[in-house]
Design a protein around this motif. Structure first.
Motif, short mmCIF file in Angstrom:
data_model
loop_
_atom_site.label_atom_id
_atom_site.label_comp_id
_atom_site.label_asym_id
_atom_site.label_seq_id
_atom_site.Cartn_x
_atom_site.Cartn_y
_atom_site.Cartn_z
N MET A 1 -8.45 -60.74 -33.55
CA MET A 1 -8.20 -59.43 -32.95
C MET A 1 -8.87 -59.30 -31.59
N CYS B 1 -4.53 -58.70 -23.95
CA CYS B 1 -3.84 -57.52 -23.44
C CYS B 1 -4.43 -57.06 -22.10
N ALA C 1 -0.93 -58.04 -27.96
CA ALA C 1 -0.70 -56.84 -28.77
C ALA C 1 -0.39 -57.21 -30.21
N LEU C 2 0.41 -58.26 -30.42
CA LEU C 2 0.70 -58.70 -31.79
C LEU C 2 -0.57 -59.17 -32.48
N ALA D 1 -3.70 -58.28 -31.73
CA ALA D 1 -4.61 -57.15 -31.92
C ALA D 1 -4.18 -56.26 -33.08
N LEU D 2 -2.87 -56.17 -33.31
CA LEU D 2 -2.35 -55.33 -34.38
C LEU D 2 -2.07 -56.11 -35.66
N HIS D 3 -2.61 -57.32 -35.71
CA HIS D 3 -2.30 -58.20 -36.86
C HIS D 3 -2.74 -57.61 -38.19
N GLN D 4 -3.74 -56.71 -38.15
CA GLN D 4 -4.20 -56.10 -39.39
C GLN D 4 -3.12 -55.20 -40.01
N PHE D 5 -2.22 -54.70 -39.15
CA PHE D 5 -1.08 -53.95 -39.67
C PHE D 5 0.04 -54.95 -39.97
N LEU E 1 4.02 -54.19 -39.96
CA LEU E 1 4.60 -53.86 -38.65
C LEU E 1 4.69 -55.09 -37.76
N VAL E 2 3.60 -55.85 -37.68
CA VAL E 2 3.58 -57.02 -36.80
C VAL E 2 4.54 -58.09 -37.30
#
Length: 233
Positions: free
Chosen positions: A28, A35, A161-162, A164-168, A171-172
């Motif tokens: 992350m 980014c 961005a993918l 950083a948002l890997h915890q979601f 969505l990713v």
């Protein structure tokens, strides 16, 4: 290091899914950093900052294209050669950034020329494409630097961005399963960054001229104040 090198090999072929999948290797914090770096390159990468980008970009060109070039030219590939080419281009990029612009634009156009000429006359198609494409790119190096930095910045932004948002995860995963959507998003960012750097931001020469004018104006104001103070006394 080996997983990253394996992931970079996807960029040697037409593999959109592999291009996007590299985000899985980034934690992350690296995604957030990617980014931030991507935004900086989108806005300012084509100016003096391009020297800092030219080194890593040259290294990636050496790692990614050396094997492809030797294969296309029918030459044996020494496993150490891509690393050596990456080191040479990285140093050359820092010392003389237009050299990276030359190979970065010239090699793809040379490969295209070789494909058009066919296997028997591959070299006859490759060399003119390399030389002409590279020389034209160097002539308009400011515009090319802005486009290259925007393209790299856009890709760092979307991949970061993918990551950083890997915890979601849901969505990713859904976004990454549509690699063309990610590529199109990066393309739009790259287009916006290129337009901003070329059409909105002043060139380095113009920026220097404006800075010199501001300095002269400040000097005239200081002289005027000193003159008024002298007459006032």
């Amino acid at each position: 290091m080996e997983p990253y090198l394996q992931a970079l090999k996807a960029y040697q072929t037409f593999n959109p899914s592999g291009w996007v999948a590299i985000y899985r290797l980034l934690p992350m914090w690296a995604g957030i950093l990617s980014c931030a770096l991507g935004i900086i390159l989108l806005l300012f990468g084509g100016g003096r900052m391009f020297r800092a980008l030219a080194g890593p970009l040259g290294a990636l060109i050496g790692l990614g294209w050396t094997g492809v070039l030797l294969t296309k030219l029918g030459q044996p590939l020494d496993p150490r050669l891509p690393t050596a080419a990456a080191a040479v281009l990285a140093v050359l990029g820092v010392l003389f950034p237009p050299a990276v612009i030359f190979v970065g634009v010239g090699i793809p156009l040379g490969l295209l020329g070789g494909e058009i000429a066919g296997p028997k006359d591959y070299l006859l198609g490759f060399v003119p494409g390399l030389l002409l494409g590279g020389l034209v790119a160097v002539v308009v190096h400011r515009q090319v630097a802005a486009i290259l930095s925007s393209a790299v910045g856009a890709w760092l932004l979307v991949i970061g961005a993918l990551a950083a948002l890997h915890q979601f995860g849901g969505l990713v995963t859904a976004m990454a399963s549509q690699p063309w959507g990610v590529i199109i998003a990066a393309g739009l960012f790259a287009l916006a960054g290129s337009v901003y750097q070329i059409a909105v931001r002043p060139s380095p020469e113009e920026a220097e001229r404006q800075a010199a004018e501001r300095q002269k104006l400040q000097q005239r104001k200081a002289e005027q104040k000193a003159l008024e103070k002298r007459w006032g006394a």
